[in-house]
Design a protein around this motif. Structure first.
Motif, PDB file in Angstrom:
ATOM      1  N   VAL A 148     -28.730  34.945  57.845  1.00  0.00           N
ATOM      2  CA  VAL A 148     -27.775  35.310  58.895  1.00  0.00           C
ATOM      3  C   VAL A 148     -26.839  36.421  58.403  1.00  0.00           C
ATOM      4  O   VAL A 148     -26.430  36.437  57.238  1.00  0.00           O
ATOM      5  N   THR A 200     -20.794  32.516  60.700  1.00  0.00           N
ATOM      6  CA  THR A 200     -21.807  32.617  59.638  1.00  0.00           C
ATOM      7  C   THR A 200     -21.694  31.487  58.610  1.00  0.00           C
ATOM      8  O   THR A 200     -22.728  30.972  58.165  1.00  0.00           O
ATOM      9  N   SER A 203     -23.418  28.267  59.680  1.00  0.00           N
ATOM     10  CA  SER A 203     -24.877  28.328  59.804  1.00  0.00           C
ATOM     11  C   SER A 203     -25.591  27.920  58.521  1.00  0.00           C
ATOM     12  O   SER A 203     -26.805  27.697  58.523  1.00  0.00           O
ATOM     13  N   ALA A 210     -26.603  33.228  54.173  1.00  0.00           N
ATOM     14  CA  ALA A 210     -25.824  33.987  55.150  1.00  0.00           C
ATOM     15  C   ALA A 210     -24.897  34.954  54.426  1.00  0.00           C
ATOM     16  O   ALA A 210     -24.335  34.624  53.370  1.00  0.00           O
ATOM     17  N   ILE A 212     -21.436  36.455  54.352  1.00  0.00           N
ATOM     18  CA  ILE A 212     -20.162  35.973  54.876  1.00  0.00           C
ATOM     19  C   ILE A 212     -19.043  36.928  54.485  1.00  0.00           C
ATOM     20  O   ILE A 212     -18.885  37.271  53.304  1.00  0.00           O
TER      21      ILE A 212
END
Length: 306
Positions: A148, A200, A203, A210, A212
């Motif tokens: 992500v 984020t 997730s 992810a 971040i």
């Protein structure tokens, strides 16, 4: 009517004459001192510089002023309320130099305002990191896993460049500060999904990793040290995110302004203060001005092509 006879004041005492003379002499001495010192109250031999920043309350700026004074530079740090003000103030001559922006911001300003402000030195880059609660290394992320990234334009492009540097994806034409999910090549190792930046971290239980933003790392119960990988300040793709000192193009070779860059980069008290404010995430970098200019021109061209 009788004629008024003017009153004659009695002669002043010698004591009064000496007092007046002393006051006059003192005024002359003060006047000479101020003339030598300068009308702007700058000490003799000191060069006055007005530096614009956003966030002058950060303690390291006071330290920077003190370090500059040791080099006979009288720095006045001017605080601005928002990012829209320091660049026009430099252009209009209200201040001499500023330090608040990365190269992408300066490029966007120059293009939109037909200006030519110039980066004379780098300060620091604040790394963007890739985090995971499932794996402990980039190598452990499997082909086909989902990663992500933030969905806002600037951070999404930067996140994609980070994933490319980590070997997880390939971007069309090598990527740029304006890359989007549409630029991710089908041959990439992982799938990429975009979410709002503040989502984020949430997730992480559902995806391999992810990217971040720094603002949300600690709020998510993570530490900056938990990052699997961060921006490499030496990677050319990270240079657009390096923060810089900027001046008018005609001042790019000014020795005093160049000296301020050296002081910032080499003064340990200043660097220690910067690290404290950034939570030890800032990485001070020393990128030569010609390289910064090259990056600036590249980004400006990319903006113009949008």
């Amino acid at each position: 009517m009788s004629e008024q006879v003017p009153q004659v004041a009695p002669p002043k005492s010698r004591k009064g004459v000496w007092i007046v003379a002393a006051v006059v002499a003192l005024a002359v001495v003060v006047g000479v001192f101020l003339a030598v010192r300068g009308g702007d109250d700058t000490a003799a031999g000191m060069t006055k510089v007005k530096l614009g920043v956003v966030g002058a309350s950060d303690p390291y700026w006071k330290t920077f002023e003190e370090e500059a004074a040791k080099e006979d530079i009288d720095v006045e740090v001017i605080d601005f309320a928002d990012y829209a003000q320091p660049n026009p103030s430099v252009s209009e001559g209200e201040i001499d130099i500023n330090q608040f922006q990365h190269i992408i911001y300066l490029a966007d300003y120059n293009v939109k305002n037909d200006d030519d402000l110039y980066p004379i030195g780098s300060t620091a880059i604040y790394p963007l990191g890739l985090y995971s609660k499932k794996v402990d290394s980039v190598e452990a992320i499997k082909d086909g896993d989902t990663v992500v990234v933030p969905d806002d334009d600037t951070n999404q492009a930067r996140a994609l460049l980070l994933l490319q540097s980590a070997g997880l994806i390939s971007l069309k034409d090598g990527g740029s500060p304006f890359s989007t999910l549409n630029d991710v090549e089908d041959s990439s190792r992982v799938k990429v999904q975009a979410l709002k930046a503040d989502l984020t971290p949430t997730s992480l239980p559902d995806v391999a990793a992810a990217v971040i933003n720094n603002d949300f790392v600690e709020k998510a119960g993570l530490t900056f040290a938990d990052a699997l990988v961060t921006d490499d300040a030496k990677d050319p793709s990270a240079q657009p995110y390096v923060n810089i000192f900027a001046v008018r193009a005609g001042d790019k070779d000014d020795a005093t302004y160049r000296k301020l860059v050296e002081i910032f980069q080499n003064s340990q008290p200043v660097i220690d203060g910067l690290q404290k404010v950034s939570g030890d995430t800032a990485e001070v970098v020393k990128i030569p001005a010609p390289e910064l200019e090259k990056t600036l021109k590249t980004v400006e061209s990319q903006i113009q092509a949008q």
